[in-house]
Design a protein around this motif. Sequence first.
Motif, PDB file in Angstrom:
ATOM      1  N   GLU A 192      -0.566  -7.252   4.582  1.00  0.00           N
ATOM      2  CA  GLU A 192      -1.598  -6.523   3.850  1.00  0.00           C
ATOM      3  C   GLU A 192      -1.065  -5.203   3.288  1.00  0.00           C
ATOM      4  OE1 GLU A 192      -4.503  -7.394   2.955  1.00  0.00           O
ATOM      5  OE2 GLU A 192      -5.392  -8.789   4.371  1.00  0.00           O
ATOM      6  N   ARG A 193      -0.283  -4.495   4.082  1.00  0.00           N
ATOM      7  CA  ARG A 193       0.264  -3.221   3.613  1.00  0.00           C
ATOM      8  C   ARG A 193       1.190  -3.425   2.421  1.00  0.00           C
ATOM      9  NH1 ARG A 193      -1.319   0.884   6.229  1.00  0.00           N
ATOM     10  NH2 ARG A 193      -1.492   1.051   8.484  1.00  0.00           N
ATOM     11  N   ALA A 194       2.067  -4.414   2.548  1.00  0.00           N
ATOM     12  CA  ALA A 194       3.024  -4.675   1.472  1.00  0.00           C
ATOM     13  C   ALA A 194       2.317  -5.088   0.195  1.00  0.00           C
ATOM     14  CB  ALA A 194       4.005  -5.761   1.917  1.00  0.00           C
ATOM     15  N   ARG A 195       1.297  -5.924   0.323  1.00  0.00           N
ATOM     16  CA  ARG A 195       0.569  -6.399  -0.868  1.00  0.00           C
ATOM     17  C   ARG A 195      -0.157  -5.254  -1.561  1.00  0.00           C
ATOM     18  NH1 ARG A 195      -4.313  -9.046  -2.625  1.00  0.00           N
ATOM     19  NH2 ARG A 195      -3.873 -10.969  -3.788  1.00  0.00           N
ATOM     20  N   ALA A 196      -0.832  -4.403  -0.787  1.00  0.00           N
ATOM     21  CA  ALA A 196      -1.557  -3.270  -1.371  1.00  0.00           C
ATOM     22  C   ALA A 196      -0.604  -2.333  -2.096  1.00  0.00           C
ATOM     23  CB  ALA A 196      -2.319  -2.519  -0.288  1.00  0.00           C
ATOM     24  N   GLN A 197       0.538  -2.071  -1.486  1.00  0.00           N
ATOM     25  CA  GLN A 197       1.498  -1.147  -2.102  1.00  0.00           C
ATOM     26  C   GLN A 197       2.114  -1.749  -3.366  1.00  0.00           C
ATOM     27  OE1 GLN A 197       4.602   0.117   0.554  1.00  0.00           O
ATOM     28  NE2 GLN A 197       5.518   1.509  -0.922  1.00  0.00           N
ATOM     29  N   GLU A 198       2.477  -3.005  -3.306  1.00  0.00           N
ATOM     30  CA  GLU A 198       3.150  -3.642  -4.437  1.00  0.00           C
ATOM     31  C   GLU A 198       2.217  -3.848  -5.620  1.00  0.00           C
ATOM     32  OE1 GLU A 198       6.067  -5.446  -6.735  1.00  0.00           O
ATOM     33  OE2 GLU A 198       6.300  -4.411  -4.809  1.00  0.00           O
ATOM     34  N   ILE A 199       0.989  -4.276  -5.350  1.00  0.00           N
ATOM     35  CA  ILE A 199       0.062  -4.606  -6.438  1.00  0.00           C
ATOM     36  C   ILE A 199      -0.680  -3.375  -6.924  1.00  0.00           C
ATOM     37  CG2 ILE A 199      -1.968  -6.009  -7.024  1.00  0.00           C
ATOM     38  CD1 ILE A 199      -0.902  -8.094  -5.022  1.00  0.00           C
ATOM     39  N   GLY A 200      -0.877  -2.393  -6.028  1.00  0.00           N
ATOM     40  CA  GLY A 200      -1.464  -1.143  -6.464  1.00  0.00           C
ATOM     41  C   GLY A 200      -2.946  -1.010  -6.217  1.00  0.00           C
ATOM     42  N   TYR A 201      -3.381  -1.210  -4.970  1.00  0.00           N
ATOM     43  CA  TYR A 201      -4.763  -0.918  -4.590  1.00  0.00           C
ATOM     44  C   TYR A 201      -4.736  -0.223  -3.237  1.00  0.00           C
ATOM     45  CZ  TYR A 201      -4.317  -5.399  -2.046  1.00  0.00           C
ATOM     46  OH  TYR A 201      -3.895  -6.426  -1.236  1.00  0.00           O
ATOM     47  N   GLU A 202      -5.873   0.325  -2.831  1.00  0.00           N
ATOM     48  CA  GLU A 202      -5.914   1.125  -1.608  1.00  0.00           C
ATOM     49  C   GLU A 202      -5.574   0.287  -0.384  1.00  0.00           C
ATOM     50  OE1 GLU A 202      -9.031   3.810   1.071  1.00  0.00           O
ATOM     51  OE2 GLU A 202      -9.685   2.931  -0.835  1.00  0.00           O
ATOM     52  N   ASP A 203      -4.699   0.837   0.449  1.00  0.00           N
ATOM     53  CA  ASP A 203      -4.359   0.182   1.700  1.00  0.00           C
ATOM     54  C   ASP A 203      -5.621   0.088   2.554  1.00  0.00           C
ATOM     55  OD1 ASP A 203      -3.387  -0.625   4.145  1.00  0.00           O
ATOM     56  OD2 ASP A 203      -1.707   0.772   4.176  1.00  0.00           O
ATOM     57  N   PRO A 204      -6.031  -1.134   2.929  1.00  0.00           N
ATOM     58  CA  PRO A 204      -7.290  -1.280   3.683  1.00  0.00           C
ATOM     59  C   PRO A 204      -7.152  -0.996   5.173  1.00  0.00           C
ATOM     60  CG  PRO A 204      -6.334  -3.423   3.289  1.00  0.00           C
ATOM     61  CD  PRO A 204      -5.416  -2.441   2.628  1.00  0.00           C
ATOM     62  N   ILE A 205      -5.950  -0.644   5.624  1.00  0.00           N
ATOM     63  CA  ILE A 205      -5.664  -0.597   7.054  1.00  0.00           C
ATOM     64  C   ILE A 205      -5.683   0.830   7.582  1.00  0.00           C
ATOM     65  CG2 ILE A 205      -3.878  -1.120   8.770  1.00  0.00           C
ATOM     66  CD1 ILE A 205      -3.076  -3.450   6.923  1.00  0.00           C
ATOM     67  N   ASN A 206      -6.145   0.993   8.797  1.00  0.00           N
ATOM     68  CA  ASN A 206      -6.145   2.305   9.436  1.00  0.00           C
ATOM     69  C   ASN A 206      -4.744   2.915   9.440  1.00  0.00           C
ATOM     70  OD1 ASN A 206      -8.910   2.555  10.166  1.00  0.00           O
ATOM     71  ND2 ASN A 206      -8.592   1.103  11.836  1.00  0.00           N
ATOM     72  N   PRO A 207      -4.651   4.240   9.424  1.00  0.00           N
ATOM     73  CA  PRO A 207      -3.346   4.878   9.223  1.00  0.00           C
ATOM     74  C   PRO A 207      -2.342   4.679  10.346  1.00  0.00           C
ATOM     75  CG  PRO A 207      -5.051   6.523   9.660  1.00  0.00           C
ATOM     76  CD  PRO A 207      -5.753   5.232   9.418  1.00  0.00           C
ATOM     77  N   ASP A 208      -2.785   4.487  11.583  1.00  0.00           N
ATOM     78  CA  ASP A 208      -1.832   4.303  12.667  1.00  0.00           C
ATOM     79  C   ASP A 208      -2.489   3.536  13.815  1.00  0.00           C
ATOM     80  OD1 ASP A 208      -3.394   6.236  14.104  1.00  0.00           O
ATOM     81  OD2 ASP A 208      -2.209   7.834  13.173  1.00  0.00           O
ATOM     82  N   TYR A 209      -1.680   3.228  14.810  1.00  0.00           N
ATOM     83  CA  TYR A 209      -2.169   2.416  15.923  1.00  0.00           C
ATOM     84  C   TYR A 209      -3.262   3.136  16.703  1.00  0.00           C
ATOM     85  CZ  TYR A 209      -2.079  -0.866  19.826  1.00  0.00           C
ATOM     86  OH  TYR A 209      -2.441  -1.802  20.765  1.00  0.00           O
ATOM     87  N   GLU A 210      -3.123   4.457  16.840  1.00  0.00           N
ATOM     88  CA  GLU A 210      -4.146   5.223  17.556  1.00  0.00           C
ATOM     89  C   GLU A 210      -5.490   5.132  16.840  1.00  0.00           C
ATOM     90  OE1 GLU A 210      -1.068   6.312  17.015  1.00  0.00           O
ATOM     91  OE2 GLU A 210      -0.388   6.152  19.093  1.00  0.00           O
ATOM     92  N   ALA A 211      -5.467   5.204  15.508  1.00  0.00           N
ATOM     93  CA  ALA A 211      -6.714   5.083  14.744  1.00  0.00           C
ATOM     94  C   ALA A 211      -7.329   3.703  14.930  1.00  0.00           C
ATOM     95  CB  ALA A 211      -6.448   5.357  13.261  1.00  0.00           C
ATOM     96  N   THR A 212      -6.484   2.669  14.998  1.00  0.00           N
ATOM     97  CA  THR A 212      -6.990   1.318  15.235  1.00  0.00           C
ATOM     98  C   THR A 212      -7.593   1.203  16.630  1.00  0.00           C
ATOM     99  OG1 THR A 212      -5.483   0.265  13.670  1.00  0.00           O
ATOM    100  CG2 THR A 212      -6.316  -1.107  15.448  1.00  0.00           C
ATOM    101  N   ASN A 213      -6.945   1.812  17.618  1.00  0.00           N
ATOM    102  CA  ASN A 213      -7.511   1.820  18.974  1.00  0.00           C
ATOM    103  C   ASN A 213      -8.876   2.484  18.997  1.00  0.00           C
ATOM    104  OD1 ASN A 213      -5.723   0.403  20.526  1.00  0.00           O
ATOM    105  ND2 ASN A 213      -4.555   2.191  21.187  1.00  0.00           N
ATOM    106  N   ARG A 214      -8.970   3.641  18.327  1.00  0.00           N
ATOM    107  CA  ARG A 214     -10.263   4.343  18.281  1.00  0.00           C
ATOM    108  C   ARG A 214     -11.319   3.474  17.595  1.00  0.00           C
ATOM    109  NH1 ARG A 214      -6.791   8.718  17.087  1.00  0.00           N
ATOM    110  NH2 ARG A 214      -7.227   8.526  14.851  1.00  0.00           N
TER     111      ARG A 214
END
Length: 609
Positions: free
Chosen positions: A458-480
Amino acid sequence: MSYTKFVPALVRANSGNIGKLRISPVRCRSTVVSAKSQEEKEPQMDGCALVEAVPVELISQTKNLTNTPLSKIRIDFDNTQEAYRSKGNIELLRSLLVFKLMKHLYKKLLGQWMFEKMMKMTFYGQFVAGEDHNSIKPLIQKNQAFGVGAVLDYSVEEDLTQEEAEKKEMDSCVSEAEKERDDHREKKYKAHRQFGDRRGGVISARTYFYADEAKCDNQMETFINCIRASGGASTDGFSAIKMTALGRPQFLLQFSEVLVKWRRFFNFLAAQQGISEMMVLEQKLELEKLKESLTEMGVGAKDDIENWFTGEKLGSSGTIDLLDWNSLINDTTKISNLLMVPNLETGQLEPLLNKFTAEEERQMKRMLQRMDILAKHAMDNGVRLMVDAEQTYFQPAISRLTLEMQRKFNREKPVIFNTYQCYLKEAYDNVTVDVELSRREGWYFGAKLVRGAYMYQERARAQEIGYEDPINPDYEATNRMYHRCLDYVLEEIEHSRKANVMVATHNEDTVKFTLEKMNEMGLSPTENKVYFGQLLGMCDQISFPLGQAGFPVYKYVPYGPVNEVIPYLSRRAQENRGFMKGSQRERSLLWKELKRRLLGGQILYKPVY
């Protein structure tokens, strides 16, 4: 509008009046994951976290009206004797071998023949229950004897080259209309060849590629057999399905884009009324202002706009919230006419695509019919259906269609479970809105909470195609995010007992967090409202102590013919190195138990059950 009205609405053949818009209950979802590389942080999805295990006390009886002391269950995730009671010494040695080999075993080094032999001797026995629904019964029954249930998951995966996978994806995700012109499509919801092989960077999830309708029918029959096997092999079991196995993914892409654009339109109108900064369920559009805005934008005639908000008896409070908004889509048109989107520049409703062929209409209809058939079989066999999450560009449609099945089949008990990926930035909004809908309509909310399986892709696709990364910024944010979503569902369980959640994790900290919350709530494990889930062959030190203490805990149980499961296992063996960092703790516990048995004279230990 219920699922019973929704499905016919999507399959009717008459053209209807596209100008009149009613929108049916829809959730706009995205799929997100944590930003830091799992090589740096925790293993992908929910690899066993390297944490110090501490005893956890948990209430085993429900609250009562007296001050009688509550008996408690004490769970120690370091107690290897309890964790591995179900395994013989040979099984312990195999587990140790597998976890060691996963760091070094590569197909290119061993060659095809030796690789398959090694897989059969090691990985297949560790992670796969058997070849068919009869051969898996002994393992399922043994696990049940130690308090661990099963989520059956038929894990056959087509062995395609990357080029073959990319071609199939492009052929099945591009409509005839798109071949002629672009038709207002957003790049996130269009197929891109460089990401056509959806297996890339994905280890713990099966991947289906569309071939034709006959193959989808065959896969539906496979799921039906899996449901029957689950009903026959265990009590109160689950069966897992993927929607990309049930139809042409073109429809999931298109419907996802429509749902996202309608959600965006609501956000636009909320901003006009100055309420966009509120929590999603607190945003209430004033009805009269909304009608004025829609009339000014030319979205529909004034009489039509009045009809939108009276046909379903909406707006009686003078306001419209997101759930009301989601209850508005034309149920008098064929599927292609549902795919109408608001153009914020012109204020007009426009078709997402200029035209659909008759065959494309039939393909969309068949996907919905297959889903309905599977849900009915689950009801008939006393099995709960777990709908797996997939990529963000498919997920809004998958979640919406799963929600519609819940509205129809979860009236008496939770039969259909939706999956929420907590590495997504929108996970909490998705959970809260769906819980609120279940409250209003009185059906049983069923959720599986995961961290997520598609982060790298997902990260690679968002960066390559040019749309907002849908994923939380780090593992701690995902845990929260995970704990925040879990907190919310647990509060709903405490409030009404009509919500149910599977805490699908290999992270001991998250399990202990859940146990502590249950302790605070006085929620007994015997109420069967909170389940735990782990993959077969992994983190037994979590699953079996929980099961033996009376908690509903389940293993995701893959099965299928050896050679046909090899592609799935091959990717897990070669790519899941991030998980191996977390498996160090599990390996140490396995060694500890094996040494305890050998030193205690239990050389020929066999589990008794």
